[in-house]
Write a protein that holds these residues in place. Structure first.
Motif, PDB file in Angstrom:
ATOM      1  N   LEU B  53       0.737  -1.149   0.116  1.00  0.00           N
ATOM      2  CA  LEU B  53      -0.019  -0.100   0.032  1.00  0.00           C
ATOM      3  C   LEU B  53       0.788   1.318   0.052  1.00  0.00           C
ATOM      4  O   LEU B  53       0.543   2.327  -0.532  1.00  0.00           O
ATOM      5  N   ASP B  54       2.108   1.159   0.703  1.00  0.00           N
ATOM      6  CA  ASP B  54       3.115   2.345   0.880  1.00  0.00           C
ATOM      7  C   ASP B  54       3.487   2.415  -0.609  1.00  0.00           C
ATOM      8  O   ASP B  54       3.338   3.497  -1.003  1.00  0.00           O
ATOM      9  N   THR B  55       3.716   1.407  -1.212  1.00  0.00           N
ATOM     10  CA  THR B  55       4.679   1.621  -2.629  1.00  0.00           C
ATOM     11  C   THR B  55       3.468   2.331  -3.568  1.00  0.00           C
ATOM     12  O   THR B  55       4.140   3.090  -4.395  1.00  0.00           O
ATOM     13  N   TYR B  56       2.243   1.867  -3.591  1.00  0.00           N
ATOM     14  CA  TYR B  56       1.398   2.580  -4.573  1.00  0.00           C
ATOM     15  C   TYR B  56       0.677   3.754  -3.886  1.00  0.00           C
ATOM     16  O   TYR B  56      -0.358   4.205  -4.426  1.00  0.00           O
ATOM     17  N   GLY B  57       1.314   4.426  -2.713  1.00  0.00           N
ATOM     18  CA  GLY B  57       0.884   5.721  -2.454  1.00  0.00           C
ATOM     19  C   GLY B  57      -0.355   5.739  -1.722  1.00  0.00           C
ATOM     20  O   GLY B  57      -1.267   6.847  -1.816  1.00  0.00           O
ATOM     21  N   ILE B  58      -0.903   4.690  -1.073  1.00  0.00           N
ATOM     22  CA  ILE B  58      -2.187   4.549  -0.343  1.00  0.00           C
ATOM     23  C   ILE B  58      -2.057   4.581   0.951  1.00  0.00           C
ATOM     24  O   ILE B  58      -1.142   4.050   1.727  1.00  0.00           O
ATOM     25  N   ASP B  59      -2.393   5.790   1.506  1.00  0.00           N
ATOM     26  CA  ASP B  59      -2.242   6.205   2.948  1.00  0.00           C
ATOM     27  C   ASP B  59      -3.585   6.086   3.787  1.00  0.00           C
ATOM     28  O   ASP B  59      -4.267   7.017   3.381  1.00  0.00           O
TER      29      ASP B  59
END
Lengths: 150, 391
Positions: B53-59
């Motif tokens: 999720l971090d990798t794909y910018g999901i915060d």
């Protein structure tokens, strides 16, 4: 005519009628249960009653009469409690069914609507999708598993 | 992980699962099977999911509700009810909010989940990247699709055959799949106006994804998932993956194709994967039923292979022999009460849900009863001779 009268009029069954499920042995009674709304007109232990007349026949075990509305005659559940552990049992039950239907012809009980039901006395080697059970259904006998609720 | 327990999660009131080498979940639609399988992955792979999720910018800002909407899909935060919902792993309660909010150290993926919506992984015949999905789509679909994309990028560079392919799957499995799924077709990668795509070809020219049969469209993502799980090198398993989770493997498949896929599932078990399936197919339970009976009665590898009409080749006999030492569990997701263990699958059980295999046999049993009653009361049909058949 009522079930008990027709039982009494059937050769070999005089005096064999019992109220409720009382014709079933205590062990076999564990395999049959009654819904709250169901009423029985009685039961007969065919195997025991017909043994003197047909000692070597493949006798069926029981008949249980389910009372219906005033306009309908009882529904008869012809019940065989038999092992269901393998192929040979299917043939045994089929033979018993053959005998039952042959015997039934010409008796006062032949005119009732009926179900022929095989109840497993123990663990079952068959499930409802089994072609052997489907073949048996095609010959008029349904497999109920180990317990039958009427 | 040996056990997973859920309390008051979504539609599940109480579920206590003890996993076998093969675990099968059955039950009506919307009874909680899929949610349970996703919880299994979440508990096993928390760190890896956070990292992706971090990798794909999901915060999700450390917020559990926001995380659940990302992970299970839009609106699914409602499955977790504060003060009521509980998850236990190996008997210990997990503080889910804390676990999600804190970065977990272990970033290895240990559970590979093939979702029911796997057909959505393919767009125009090529796996969609993670970010091509809507943020409200379930993580399991996005992650699976991304995994297939990576597989195609790394291990099937260029164009050429994809199935059958000599270094992928044992020859026996390829033969069964060819017969039951692909018939005369071959699956390959080609290019259309420089765009790579998967096509089927039976000699009459390439057929793109949208003209495949429904079963082929369902099966190809599953096949690619199996390729991922069974690398061509002489290693049994992919990376650190221990769990294989497949939702409704039977989707769109003819029973013969289901049979071929089930045989490959057994192969996965012998490779050391623990397999969890959800299903609406009685055929899957037939397999578990047969496995349990063969174990109980000292059945042999050849007996198991006969179930699949598979060759008694040495590799398959070795595989089948190992499977007979594995354990299976079956759980029924009852929409009206706790999840029940129906592993025995005894058709004569006093437990109605076990006897009917979680409802999967109900219709068959009723059909048998209806036919038997009609036949028994048909004066033109019943004759004593009828029962001599089969003697």
């Amino acid at each position: 005519m009522t079930f008990s009268v027709d039982v009494a009029a059937t050769a070999g069954l005089a005096g064999a009628h019992r109220p409720g499920l009382q014709a079933l042995t205590s062990t076999d009674r564990n395999h049959v249960s009654k819904r709250q709304s169901t009423n029985f007109s009685g039961s007969v232990n065919l195997d025991a009653a017909l043994a003197p007349l047909y000692p070597n026949a493949n006798r069926w075990d029981y008949v249980i009469a389910q009372r219906r509305s005033a306009n309908h005659r009882d529904l008869l559940h012809w019940v065989e409690i038999h092992p269901a552990s393998g192929d040979s049992n299917v043939h045994e039950v089929a033979k018993k069914g053959t005998w039952l239907l042959g015997w039934l012809k010409g008796t006062p009980l032949a005119g009732y609507e009926r179900r022929l039901i095989w109840i497993a006395s123990g663990r079952s080697a068959f499930n409802a999708r089994d072609p052997r059970l489907k073949a048996l259904s095609g010959r008029g006998i349904e497999f109920a598993g180990r317990y039958l609720e009427i | 992980m040996k056990t997973l327990a859920l309390r008051q999660v979504g539609q599940i009131t109480e579920a206590d699962l003890s996993f076998g080498d093969l675990t099968v979940l059955v039950g009506p639609q919307a009874s909680g099977k899929s949610i349970t399988l996703q919880w299994l992955k979440l508990m096993v792979d928390t760190g890896q999911i956070q990292e992706r999720l971090d990798t794909y910018g999901i915060d999700f800002g450390g917020d559990l509700g926001a995380f659940l909407d990302v992970y299970f899909g839009e609106g699914m935060h409602a499955i977790w009810r504060a003060e009521e919902s509980e998850v236990k792993v190996d008997g210990k309660t997990v503080d889910v909010a804390k676990r999600i909010a804190r970065r977990q150290k272990d970033k290895n993926e240990k559970a590979f989940l093939i979702p029911a919506q796997r057909v959505l992984a393919m767009a125009n015949g090529w796996p969609r990247p993670f970010q091509a999905f809507s943020p409200g789509d379930p993580y399991s679909v996005r992650a699976f699709s991304e995994q297939l994309r990576v597989l195609m990028e790394r291990e099937f560079t260029g164009t050429g055959p994809l199935f059958p392919k000599s270094n992928r799957l044992k020859g026996d499995y390829r033969t069964l799949l060819q017969q039951s799924v692909f018939a005369d077709f071959k699956l390959s990668v080609d290019k259309f106006q420089s765009q790579k795509r998967l096509v089927l070809d039976a000699g009459g020219g390439p057929l793109p994804f949208m003209v495949w049969s429904a079963g082929q469209r369902e099966f190809v993502p599953l096949l690619l998932g199996l390729y991922w799980l069974m690398p061509p090198a002489k290693v049994a398993r992919r990376d650190k993956i221990e769990w294989v989770i497949i939702e409704e493997l039977e989707m769109g498949l003819h029973p013969r194709a289901i049979s071929a896929v089930l045989l490959i599932i057994l192969e996965l078990m012998t490779r050391g994967y623990r397999v969890c399936l959800s299903t609406h197919s009685p055929q899957v339970l037939e397999l578990v039923w047969a496995l349990e009976a063969l174990r109980r009665h000292q059945g042999k590898a050849d007996d198991l292979l006969d179930l699949f009409e598979a060759r008694h080749s040495q590799p398959l006999r070795s595989m089948a022999g190992q499977v007979l030492d594995k354990t299976s569990r079956v759980y029924y997701f009852d929409p009206t009460g706790p999840v029940r263990d129906i592993t025995e699958l005894d058709p004569a059980s006093s437990e109605a849900q076990e006897a009917s295999w979680g409802g999967l046999l109900e219709f068959s049993a009723r059909a048998n009863a209806a036919v038997a009653k009609a036949v028994a009361n048909d004066p033109t049909y019943i004759t004593p001779d009828l029962f001599e058949v089969g003697e």
